[in-house]
Design a protein around this motif. Structure first.
Motif, PDB file in Angstrom:
ATOM      1  N   VAL A  84       0.844  -1.191   0.000  1.00 35.91           N
ATOM      2  CA  VAL A  84       0.000   0.000   0.000  1.00 35.91           C
ATOM      3  C   VAL A  84       0.882   1.245   0.000  1.00 35.91           C
ATOM      4  N   GLU A  85       0.302   2.367  -0.450  1.00 35.03           N
ATOM      5  CA  GLU A  85       0.990   3.664  -0.426  1.00 35.03           C
ATOM      6  C   GLU A  85       0.320   4.568   0.603  1.00 35.03           C
ATOM      7  N   VAL A  86       1.142   5.233   1.423  1.00 41.14           N
ATOM      8  CA  VAL A  86       0.654   6.160   2.445  1.00 41.14           C
ATOM      9  C   VAL A  86       0.899   7.576   1.948  1.00 41.14           C
ATOM     10  N   TRP A  87      -0.159   8.380   1.887  1.00 37.89           N
ATOM     11  CA  TRP A  87      -0.037   9.749   1.398  1.00 37.89           C
ATOM     12  C   TRP A  87      -1.099  10.603   2.059  1.00 37.89           C
ATOM     13  N   LYS A  88      -0.941  11.912   1.933  1.00 39.43           N
ATOM     14  CA  LYS A  88      -1.904  12.800   2.577  1.00 39.43           C
ATOM     15  C   LYS A  88      -2.030  14.108   1.811  1.00 39.43           C
ATOM     16  N   TYR A  89      -3.161  14.770   2.014  1.00 41.16           N
ATOM     17  CA  TYR A  89      -3.329  16.133   1.537  1.00 41.16           C
ATOM     18  C   TYR A  89      -2.666  17.062   2.536  1.00 41.16           C
ATOM     19  N   LEU A  90      -2.020  18.108   2.042  1.00 39.80           N
ATOM     20  CA  LEU A  90      -1.337  19.040   2.929  1.00 39.80           C
ATOM     21  C   LEU A  90      -2.315  19.910   3.703  1.00 39.80           C
ATOM     22  N   ASP A  91      -3.507  20.102   3.179  1.00 36.95           N
ATOM     23  CA  ASP A  91      -4.546  20.830   3.898  1.00 36.95           C
ATOM     24  C   ASP A  91      -5.903  20.373   3.371  1.00 36.95           C
ATOM     25  N   GLU A  92      -6.943  20.939   3.921  1.00 38.51           N
ATOM     26  CA  GLU A  92      -8.286  20.480   3.553  1.00 38.51           C
ATOM     27  C   GLU A  92      -8.719  20.904   2.156  1.00 38.51           C
ATOM     28  N   SER A  93      -7.961  21.782   1.512  1.00 38.72           N
ATOM     29  CA  SER A  93      -8.290  22.160   0.132  1.00 38.72           C
ATOM     30  C   SER A  93      -7.983  21.033  -0.844  1.00 38.72           C
ATOM     31  N   LYS A  94      -7.140  20.096  -0.446  1.00 36.26           N
ATOM     32  CA  LYS A  94      -6.772  18.932  -1.257  1.00 36.26           C
ATOM     33  C   LYS A  94      -6.094  19.316  -2.574  1.00 36.26           C
ATOM     34  N   GLN A  95      -5.423  20.468  -2.583  1.00 33.01           N
ATOM     35  CA  GLN A  95      -4.739  20.913  -3.795  1.00 33.01           C
ATOM     36  C   GLN A  95      -3.355  20.291  -3.931  1.00 33.01           C
ATOM     37  N   GLU A  96      -2.720  19.979  -2.797  1.00 34.15           N
ATOM     38  CA  GLU A  96      -1.384  19.400  -2.827  1.00 34.15           C
ATOM     39  C   GLU A  96      -1.348  18.156  -1.971  1.00 34.15           C
ATOM     40  N   ILE A  97      -0.546  17.188  -2.415  1.00 40.28           N
ATOM     41  CA  ILE A  97      -0.431  15.957  -1.657  1.00 40.28           C
ATOM     42  C   ILE A  97       1.028  15.727  -1.269  1.00 40.28           C
ATOM     43  N   LEU A  98       1.219  14.906  -0.253  1.00 37.83           N
ATOM     44  CA  LEU A  98       2.551  14.527   0.208  1.00 37.83           C
ATOM     45  C   LEU A  98       2.581  13.005   0.316  1.00 37.83           C
ATOM     46  N   VAL A  99       3.457  12.358  -0.456  1.00 35.38           N
ATOM     47  CA  VAL A  99       3.613  10.909  -0.406  1.00 35.38           C
ATOM     48  C   VAL A  99       4.593  10.570   0.713  1.00 35.38           C
ATOM     49  N   ILE A 100       4.140   9.802   1.684  1.00 34.70           N
ATOM     50  CA  ILE A 100       4.970   9.475   2.843  1.00 34.70           C
ATOM     51  C   ILE A 100       5.767   8.193   2.626  1.00 34.70           C
ATOM     52  N   GLY A 101       5.199   7.188   1.980  1.00 31.25           N
ATOM     53  CA  GLY A 101       5.946   5.965   1.708  1.00 31.25           C
ATOM     54  C   GLY A 101       5.036   4.769   1.538  1.00 31.25           C
ATOM     55  N   ASP A 102       5.638   3.582   1.493  1.00 38.36           N
ATOM     56  CA  ASP A 102       4.910   2.333   1.261  1.00 38.36           C
ATOM     57  C   ASP A 102       4.937   1.447   2.498  1.00 38.36           C
ATOM     58  N   LEU A 103       3.927   0.580   2.592  1.00 38.27           N
ATOM     59  CA  LEU A 103       3.891  -0.486   3.581  1.00 38.27           C
ATOM     60  C   LEU A 103       3.638  -1.791   2.843  1.00 38.27           C
TER      61      LEU A 103
END
Length: 410
Positions: A47-66
């Motif tokens: 799986v890939e772990v990632w997140k939106y940088l804020d609630e606007s969901k305009q930018e994402i940050l990929v944290i890594g894999d599990l």
């Protein structure tokens, strides 16, 4: 969930309690900002772990894999806070799922599960900043290659550090919930005796732990321990103390034997490195109107009778220092109208703004006030805590404070 360094605890033993589920490649298993109800163990796939940088969901940050053997979603079992990341399937997945309802059932029957979870939680806290910094380094390299301005780089780093602090705070709140759930804070009666308690850690989690059980129809055993240090490290030690104590508390015939066994376990299984703690155990024999106690470096409990305050002063070496330490039992009368109070050293060693210790004389004065007001047990403990906070004023708490009280009306 670390990327470069992962917690070492193995949760595969839970698989027999979990439901097998499958997700095809591309599935969104966990959605950021949604409420979580399940914890997952990865049998196969990635799986890939990632997140939106804020609630606007305009930018994402990929944290890594599990991948196989990893786990995710454990915080959802403890609280109902929104998910902090997205997790999606990079390959076809075979997972094992544990719901919050099943987890709560397991928590009641397995103290070891509580200890394992706190170890995982502590590992997450310790690795959070390192994990985020690794991601930030990679993002900064990309920004330099794209000729981003210094102002944009600083802005993103600040946002990520803020997010890291938020994660740490969330995990500490979860640890606080776990610790409070294993303490008998709501207990009001044991046999025909009134029982009361107060637990105030100096931080989100603390190094005090206590327990009260009815061994027999006419025998009650009380236990209070205080781990050296504060915060997460001390709280982790208290979880180990609780798990090990639960295994032996009904088997040893007297308090000294319990302390001896507990000391041997910690020396042999945990070593001497930062695992020292004080403890006191009191057995009340209601049939014989007596009590027997044994102490390992803990400050003394007090018997409050109609006429006097009696400190139980005899004590031995704190636990976790030396192997094969013998502890001694001491017996006293304890009858109708008597009360027993067990207090952690954070109470007596508190300083006020002038650097003066609260000390025993102030404690005895509070006992005297409670007696003159004819307060019940719970109100007496409340008065002790009110006097404690009034004494310290604006000075921060210097240690965790725990008070246990048991007995009848004086």
């Amino acid at each position: 969930m670390g990327i470069e360094e992962k917690p070492t605890a193995d949760l595969s033993f839970l698989k027999k309690e979990m439901k097998k589920v499958q997700f095809p490649e591309g599935s969104l298993i966990i959605q950021q900002f949604s409420l979580g109800e399940s914890f997952y163990f990865i049998e196969s796939g990635r799986v890939e772990v990632w997140k939106y940088l804020d609630e606007s969901k305009q930018e994402i940050l990929v944290i890594g894999d599990l991948s196989s053997g990893d786990y995710f979603g454990e915080i959802a079992l403890i609280d109902s806070a929104p998910r902090t990341v997205n997790i999606s399937a990079k390959e076809n997945l075979v997972l094992y799922e544990l719901t919050r309802e099943d987890f709560h059932r397991l928590l009641q029957t397995s103290p070891e599960l509580t200890l394992t979870l706190l170890k995982l939680l502590t590992a997450r806290i310790r690795n959070a900043e390192q994990r985020e910094n690794q991601v930030l380094i990679q993002k900064n390299k990309e920004l330099r290659r794209q000729n981003e301005t210094l102002e944009e780089m600083v802005k993103e780093r600040t946002a990520k550090l803020t997010q890291t602090l938020k994660i740490i705070q969330e995990d500490l709140e979860t640890a606080k919930t776990i610790q409070r759930n294993i303490l008998p804070l709501g207990l009001r009666y044991v046999a025909h005796l009134d029982f009361g308690s107060s637990f105030e850690p100096m931080a989100e989690v603390g190094g005090d732990i206590f327990d009260v059980i009815r061994l027999e129809k006419s025998k009650i055993r009380l236990f209070l321990a205080d781990a050296i240090g504060h915060g997460v490290q001390a709280a982790l030690i208290t979880m180990a103390i609780k798990a090990e104590y639960d295994h032996i508390k009904r088997n040893a015939p007297n308090p000294a034997d319990v302390l001896y066994a507990l000391n041997q376990i910690f020396i042999e299984s945990y070593g001497k490195k930062s695992n020292q703690f004080t403890a006191v155990i009191v057995d009340l024999n209601l049939e014989e109107n007596s009590l027997t106690y044994s102490s390992a470096g803990h400050n003394e409990p007090y018997i409050v009778t109609k006429d006097q305050f009696i400190p139980l002063t005899e004590s031995g070496v704190m636990l976790g220092l030396e192997k094969d330490v013998e502890y001694t039992n001491h017996s006293m009368s304890f009858g109708l109208g008597d009360r027993l109070f067990m207090i952690s050293d954070g109470y007596l060693e508190q300083e006020n703004s002038e650097g003066i210790l609260l000390g025993e004389s102030k404690l005895l004065s509070s006992f005297e006030s409670a007696k003159s007001l004819d307060l019940n047990l719970t109100d007496t403990i409340n008065l002790l805590m009110d006097d404690f906070h009034s004494f310290r004023g604006t000075t921060s708490m210097m240690d965790d404070v725990t008070i246990l009280g048991i007995g009848t009306k004086c």
